[in-house]
Design a protein around this motif. Structure first.
Motif, PDB file in Angstrom:
ATOM      1  N   VAL A 603       0.879  -1.352   0.004  1.00 39.26           N
ATOM      2  CA  VAL A 603      -0.166  -0.022  -0.074  1.00 39.26           C
ATOM      3  C   VAL A 603       0.716   1.307  -0.068  1.00 39.26           C
ATOM      4  O   VAL A 603       0.762   2.322  -0.759  1.00 39.26           O
ATOM      5  CB  VAL A 603      -0.915   0.070   1.150  1.00 39.26           C
ATOM      6  CG1 VAL A 603      -1.770   1.314   1.221  1.00 39.26           C
ATOM      7  CG2 VAL A 603      -1.948  -1.092   1.094  1.00 39.26           C
ATOM      8  N   ARG A 604       2.043   1.420   0.729  1.00 40.87           N
ATOM      9  CA  ARG A 604       2.923   2.415   0.764  1.00 40.87           C
ATOM     10  C   ARG A 604       3.444   2.667  -0.646  1.00 40.87           C
ATOM     11  O   ARG A 604       3.525   3.676  -1.135  1.00 40.87           O
ATOM     12  CB  ARG A 604       3.942   2.021   1.809  1.00 40.87           C
ATOM     13  CG  ARG A 604       5.027   3.376   1.886  1.00 40.87           C
ATOM     14  CD  ARG A 604       6.290   2.983   2.897  1.00 40.87           C
ATOM     15  NE  ARG A 604       7.268   4.251   3.284  1.00 40.87           N
ATOM     16  CZ  ARG A 604       7.920   4.391   2.571  1.00 40.87           C
ATOM     17  NH1 ARG A 604       8.549   3.517   1.743  1.00 40.87           N
ATOM     18  NH2 ARG A 604       8.699   5.617   2.611  1.00 40.87           N
ATOM     19  N   ASP A 605       4.079   1.475  -1.239  1.00 42.06           N
ATOM     20  CA  ASP A 605       4.289   1.569  -2.856  1.00 42.06           C
ATOM     21  C   ASP A 605       3.325   2.052  -3.594  1.00 42.06           C
ATOM     22  O   ASP A 605       3.542   2.871  -4.739  1.00 42.06           O
ATOM     23  CB  ASP A 605       5.136   0.384  -3.025  1.00 42.06           C
ATOM     24  CG  ASP A 605       6.482   0.063  -2.456  1.00 42.06           C
ATOM     25  OD1 ASP A 605       6.691   1.055  -1.784  1.00 42.06           O
ATOM     26  OD2 ASP A 605       7.009  -1.215  -2.496  1.00 42.06           O
ATOM     27  N   LEU A 606       2.193   1.460  -3.480  1.00 40.98           N
ATOM     28  CA  LEU A 606       1.084   1.963  -4.325  1.00 40.98           C
ATOM     29  C   LEU A 606       1.019   3.418  -4.217  1.00 40.98           C
ATOM     30  O   LEU A 606       0.695   4.214  -5.303  1.00 40.98           O
ATOM     31  CB  LEU A 606      -0.199   1.292  -4.154  1.00 40.98           C
ATOM     32  CG  LEU A 606      -0.321  -0.243  -4.351  1.00 40.98           C
ATOM     33  CD1 LEU A 606      -1.538  -0.782  -4.122  1.00 40.98           C
ATOM     34  CD2 LEU A 606      -0.416  -0.414  -6.079  1.00 40.98           C
ATOM     35  N   ASN A 607       0.924   4.042  -3.047  1.00 47.09           N
ATOM     36  CA  ASN A 607       0.512   5.358  -2.910  1.00 47.09           C
ATOM     37  C   ASN A 607       1.826   6.286  -3.643  1.00 47.09           C
ATOM     38  O   ASN A 607       1.436   7.298  -4.262  1.00 47.09           O
ATOM     39  CB  ASN A 607       0.719   5.629  -1.361  1.00 47.09           C
ATOM     40  CG  ASN A 607      -0.699   5.602  -0.638  1.00 47.09           C
ATOM     41  OD1 ASN A 607      -1.781   5.750  -1.160  1.00 47.09           O
ATOM     42  ND2 ASN A 607      -0.900   5.208   0.505  1.00 47.09           N
ATOM     43  N   PHE A 608       2.928   5.925  -3.435  1.00 43.40           N
ATOM     44  CA  PHE A 608       4.142   6.859  -3.755  1.00 43.40           C
ATOM     45  C   PHE A 608       4.084   6.437  -5.523  1.00 43.40           C
ATOM     46  O   PHE A 608       4.394   7.438  -6.227  1.00 43.40           O
ATOM     47  CB  PHE A 608       5.361   6.290  -3.141  1.00 43.40           C
ATOM     48  CG  PHE A 608       5.507   7.048  -2.000  1.00 43.40           C
ATOM     49  CD1 PHE A 608       5.785   8.420  -1.818  1.00 43.40           C
ATOM     50  CD2 PHE A 608       5.277   6.042  -0.938  1.00 43.40           C
ATOM     51  CE1 PHE A 608       6.166   8.845  -0.718  1.00 43.40           C
ATOM     52  CE2 PHE A 608       5.499   6.927   0.395  1.00 43.40           C
ATOM     53  CZ  PHE A 608       5.915   8.037   0.416  1.00 43.40           C
ATOM     54  N   CYS A 609       3.899   5.118  -5.944  1.00 45.82           N
ATOM     55  CA  CYS A 609       3.681   5.109  -7.279  1.00 45.82           C
ATOM     56  C   CYS A 609       2.391   5.734  -8.027  1.00 45.82           C
ATOM     57  O   CYS A 609       2.919   6.491  -9.020  1.00 45.82           O
ATOM     58  CB  CYS A 609       3.534   3.471  -7.684  1.00 45.82           C
ATOM     59  SG  CYS A 609       3.234   3.168  -9.472  1.00 45.82           S
ATOM     60  N   TYR A 610       1.416   5.763  -7.306  1.00 47.36           N
ATOM     61  CA  TYR A 610       0.320   6.753  -7.695  1.00 47.36           C
ATOM     62  C   TYR A 610       0.529   8.054  -7.708  1.00 47.36           C
ATOM     63  O   TYR A 610       0.395   8.886  -8.942  1.00 47.36           O
ATOM     64  CB  TYR A 610      -0.954   6.370  -6.870  1.00 47.36           C
ATOM     65  CG  TYR A 610      -2.041   7.265  -6.673  1.00 47.36           C
ATOM     66  CD1 TYR A 610      -2.991   7.011  -8.024  1.00 47.36           C
ATOM     67  CD2 TYR A 610      -2.299   7.967  -5.606  1.00 47.36           C
ATOM     68  CE1 TYR A 610      -4.175   8.186  -7.937  1.00 47.36           C
ATOM     69  CE2 TYR A 610      -3.674   8.703  -5.851  1.00 47.36           C
ATOM     70  CZ  TYR A 610      -4.404   8.718  -6.884  1.00 47.36           C
ATOM     71  OH  TYR A 610      -5.713   9.520  -6.891  1.00 47.36           O
ATOM     72  N   ARG A 611       1.242   8.632  -6.980  1.00 43.46           N
ATOM     73  CA  ARG A 611       1.768   9.945  -7.016  1.00 43.46           C
ATOM     74  C   ARG A 611       2.660  10.429  -7.843  1.00 43.46           C
ATOM     75  O   ARG A 611       2.736  11.586  -8.488  1.00 43.46           O
ATOM     76  CB  ARG A 611       2.224  10.387  -5.395  1.00 43.46           C
ATOM     77  CG  ARG A 611       0.866  10.532  -4.462  1.00 43.46           C
ATOM     78  CD  ARG A 611       1.472  10.348  -3.019  1.00 43.46           C
ATOM     79  NE  ARG A 611       2.328  11.509  -2.732  1.00 43.46           N
ATOM     80  CZ  ARG A 611       2.968  11.909  -1.432  1.00 43.46           C
ATOM     81  NH1 ARG A 611       2.602  11.244  -0.393  1.00 43.46           N
ATOM     82  NH2 ARG A 611       3.557  12.984  -1.475  1.00 43.46           N
ATOM     83  N   ASP A 612       3.560   9.431  -8.148  1.00 43.15           N
ATOM     84  CA  ASP A 612       4.675   9.711  -9.026  1.00 43.15           C
ATOM     85  C   ASP A 612       4.291   9.635 -10.688  1.00 43.15           C
ATOM     86  O   ASP A 612       5.027  10.140 -11.672  1.00 43.15           O
ATOM     87  CB  ASP A 612       5.921   8.747  -8.859  1.00 43.15           C
ATOM     88  CG  ASP A 612       6.493   9.048  -7.775  1.00 43.15           C
ATOM     89  OD1 ASP A 612       6.311  10.164  -6.941  1.00 43.15           O
ATOM     90  OD2 ASP A 612       7.113   8.265  -7.214  1.00 43.15           O
ATOM     91  N   GLN A 613       3.214   8.915 -10.710  1.00 42.35           N
ATOM     92  CA  GLN A 613       2.781   8.439 -12.224  1.00 42.35           C
ATOM     93  C   GLN A 613       1.348   9.169 -12.627  1.00 42.35           C
ATOM     94  O   GLN A 613       0.380   8.918 -12.201  1.00 42.35           O
ATOM     95  CB  GLN A 613       2.531   6.955 -12.301  1.00 42.35           C
ATOM     96  CG  GLN A 613       3.526   6.051 -12.089  1.00 42.35           C
ATOM     97  CD  GLN A 613       5.080   6.316 -12.770  1.00 42.35           C
ATOM     98  OE1 GLN A 613       4.718   6.597 -14.029  1.00 42.35           O
ATOM     99  NE2 GLN A 613       5.954   6.379 -12.254  1.00 42.35           N
TER     100      GLN A 613
END
Length: 728
Positions: A603-613
């Motif tokens: 979930v942490r990586d999904l959040n940062f991926c979401y914000r970066d993409q």
């Protein structure tokens, strides 16, 4: 000699049933001069002091043994500022007389309050410390048009309703009184004799602080200073920005292990804020923090609409908590409940002996599901009380958005009612036209006056135009919870994978209406309580498959059009249902390589991926931002789609909702190039089986899915992968 007062009036004052105290108490012109009358129980001696000359000008004589005093100043015709020097036993005090001050509310405020269009009614109603004619004290004001007498009682007057009866402003039914020497932090209530002659003690509807249950008094508190909206906070709420919301119940997010007691606002400012920031969420949504009498309502049955709950600290500490959220670069959404209120005797129910805040007919004014009362949205003052409250939290505490609870229950008169149990509107329909008007007015006002703040609707029906502007016949919300998407996708995920091919449309149907509103995809507290089980419980299969299913679902959710919301505990796959009486099961994360830790990292990586993409959020509400690549492979339960941003950057999302890995699965794509695997929910890092594409794959000139180029990919079992297109 003073004119002898009417003994009948004095008896009424002492019995606490005289409705017009200013006509009798204080300074009055009489034929012989100026007369001062004062109610001072148990006083032994009273003098009038000219405040300008600081000298005694007249002694008041005891007219009634219970403590009524009267005195004449002959030949004086012009009123002047005065104080009373009072001896009680051996003690002497110089006090200001509350009944020497004139009317308090100005004509414009009276007009706007009666019309229901006062932008900030909380600046005039309630309790406000101020200095009047050089005298420090508190101005009290309360709306109770059908009461026969209203008094302020508190720890400053022995809770005696005879001592401070209020002035009635007949223009709009508001009672007002300035009481000198009352200080911030003191307790008070309104003692009301209603239109039926019954006496009750009521909390102030506009109190800025209230005692915590079981106590019910209001607390004199200064109105918080306005909070300016920063550019960063405005930007974070916009449609083309990543919005990932962490929903929190402050009392059960984490508790002290020793005594199972709540964290304070100060502790939450340290622990919760740092955790949410570390997890990569952009917003914190607080379940209602308005003061409420029943813990089991989770705040959804509020009585102190203007008072942050004392459970976790003072209003100042709550404001410091909000400041800490903003300092961390996060925004705050507040759950707001303008739909109903509990019937506790110290609250709003039958406030002045009539159905003042609620509809009188129980077919309109009683919530059968929740045993609560429904606000009468057709009454101007009620609408102003509620709309002003929303404005208050945004302007005075810096709240960035209001999530409006149970909108469907507000806008439909037949909500949860059988035939014959509800009253149609003026035109014979089922819509509550007054509630709809209230919502439009509130949303429009916040949008116009507080640019940058947003409102979000929890609306569970297909009511049209929830996020359309009022001028286009919409309700004017910025965002709407997508309850249909949530229900459909969770139904799908609860199925055994072998049966999912028969219900393929449950995951594809949401895209058909994804652009009809500005949607938020919600996995809220409602999905993990009341016997529904935790998110992990909903997943089928053995332990490995449960965790894999949940990870695949989260990957699908974060890539689907719409902003995101996840309830606390779901981010690490809490195993049991949420219980507001206890902390989340943080011990599940103590095993460093455990499955729960893997979901948390995902979930942490999904959040940062979401914000970066930007392809995952920029065109959330524009069909150009989404394209199905594989929509009909129900046999394999495979879904593939592309997400794009304004610049044409592209991300391919592929989900496999069976436990069978797919090797060499060919998917047609619109643009050739190299596709880098940036997310794989089956990664060993997330405690998956680590099946994947070893970093990247290249397109090949083989036609597939009506496209000239295609990818041959490995799709892990029960997993979602993201492939980002990159120019070679």
């Amino acid at each position: 000699m003073p004119v002898l007062p009417d003994q009948h009036v004095i008896n009424q004052i002492f019995s606490g049933r005289y409705a017009d105290p200013f006509s009798f108490l204080g300074m009055h012109e009489v034929a012989a001069g100026l007369e001062v009358r004062a109610l001072l129980p148990d006083a032994d001696e009273v003098w009038v002091i000219d405040t300008q000359k600081q000298s005694r000008v007249a002694e008041l004589r005891r007219y009634d043994d219970r403590g009524f005093f009267v005195g004449l100043m002959p030949r004086r015709k012009k009123s002047f500022s005065y104080q009373l020097e009072v001896r009680w036993g051996d003690n002497r005090y110089v006090i200001d007389d509350a009944y020497r001050f004139g009317p308090l509310l100005e004509e414009l405020d009276i007009w706007l309050l009666a019309e229901g269009t006062h932008l900030r009614p909380y600046e005039k109603l309630g309790a406000h410390p101020l200095t009047l004619d050089g005298v420090e004290g508190v101005m009290f004001a309360v709306w109770a048009p059908n009461a026969t007498r209203v008094s302020v009682v508190g720890d400053f007057n022995y809770w005696d309703g005879r001592r401070h009866p209020m002035r009635l402003r007949r223009e709009n039914g508001i009672w007002e009184l300035f009481i000198p020497a009352v200080r911030e932090g003191q307790l008070y209530k309104f003692e009301i004799i209603d239109c039926r002659g019954n006496l009750s003690l009521r909390a102030d509807p506009y109190a800025f602080e209230a005692q915590m249950r079981p106590e019910t008094a209001s607390v004199v508190r200064q109105l918080p200073a306005p909070v300016a909206f920063s550019d960063d906070r405005r930007k974070a709420n916009q449609f083309n920005q990543p919005i990932s919301v962490y929903e929190v119940h402050l009392g059960s997010w984490r508790r002290h292990a020793a005594n199972n007691y709540w964290l304070s606002y100060g502790e939450l400012a340290q622990e919760l804020v740092s955790y949410v920031k570390w997890m990569g969420f952009t917003h914190i949504e607080l379940m209602p923090i308005n003061e409420h009498p029943f813990d089991g309502s989770w705040g959804y049955q509020p009585l102190g609409m203007y008072a942050p709950t004392r459970r976790y600290g003072s209003p100042e500490e709550f404001k410091a908590f909000i400041d800490a959220v903003h300092d961390a670069g996060l925004n705050v959404i507040l759950d707001w409940v303008p739909g109903h209120f509990p019937s506790d005797s110290h609250g709003l129910a039958q406030f002045d002996g009539t159905a003042l805040y609620e509809y009188a007919d129980p077919r309109e004014g009683y919530h059968q599901d929740w045993n609560t009362l429904i606000y009468n949205y057709g009454r101007h003052e009620v609408r102003n009380f509620l709309s002003g409250n929303g404005f208050y939290w945004i302007e005075r505490y810096g709240i960035d958005g209001l999530r409006v609870d149970a909108v469907a229950s507000m806008i439909y008169r037949d909500y949860s009612r059988k035939e014959g149990q509800w009253i149609p509107n003026y035109y014979g329909g089922r819509e509550n036209l007054e509630a709809i008007s209230f919502l439009r007015y509130t949303n429009q006002t916040i949008g116009r006056e507080l640019g940058g703040a947003v409102t979000l609707a929890e609306e569970s029906t297909d009511y049209p135009g929830v996020t359309m502007p009022p001028e286009a016949n919409g309700l004017g919300f910025h965002y709407k919870w997508n309850m249909g998407w949530m229900n459909d996708t969770l139904r799908y995920m609860q199925l055994d994978p072998v049966h999912r091919k028969y219900h393929h449309n449950l995951l594809t149907f949401g895209v058909l209406y994804a652009y009809s509103e500005n949607f938020i995809l919600p996995i809220s507290h409602d999905e993990v309580v009341h016997g529904k089980g935790s998110m992990l419980d909903k997943m089928p299969g053995d332990a490995w498959q449960k965790f894999a299913n949940l990870r695949a679902y989260y990957g699908f959710m974060w890539a689907h059009p719409g902003k995101k919301l996840l309830f606390m505990g779901c981010e690490f796959a809490q195993g049991r249902e949420w219980d507001f009486n206890y902390s989340l099961d943080w011990h599940l994360l103590e095993e460093p390589y455990g499955w729960h830790k893997g979901v948390q990292h995902l979930v942490r990586d999904l959040n940062f991926c979401y914000r970066d993409q930007s392809a995952l959020y920029e065109l959330d509400f524009n069909p150009r931002g989404f394209e199905w690549l594989v929509v009909d492979d129900y046999e394999n339960s495979i879904f593939a789609f592309a997400r794009r941003d304004e610049q044409g950057n592209e991300l391919i999302v592929i989900s496999n909702f069976t436990p069978v890995p797919r090797y060499g699965y060919r998917i047609g794509v619109s643009r050739p190039g190299r596709y880098h695997e940036i997310m794989n929910t089956d990664s060993h890092y997330y405690r998956g089986s680590n099946v994947g594409n070893q970093g990247h794959v290249y397109t090949e000139p083989y036609a597939s899915h009506h496209r000239e180029h295609s990818l041959s990919v490995v799709i892990p079992p029960l997993a979602t992968i993201y492939l980002r297109r990159e120019d070679v």
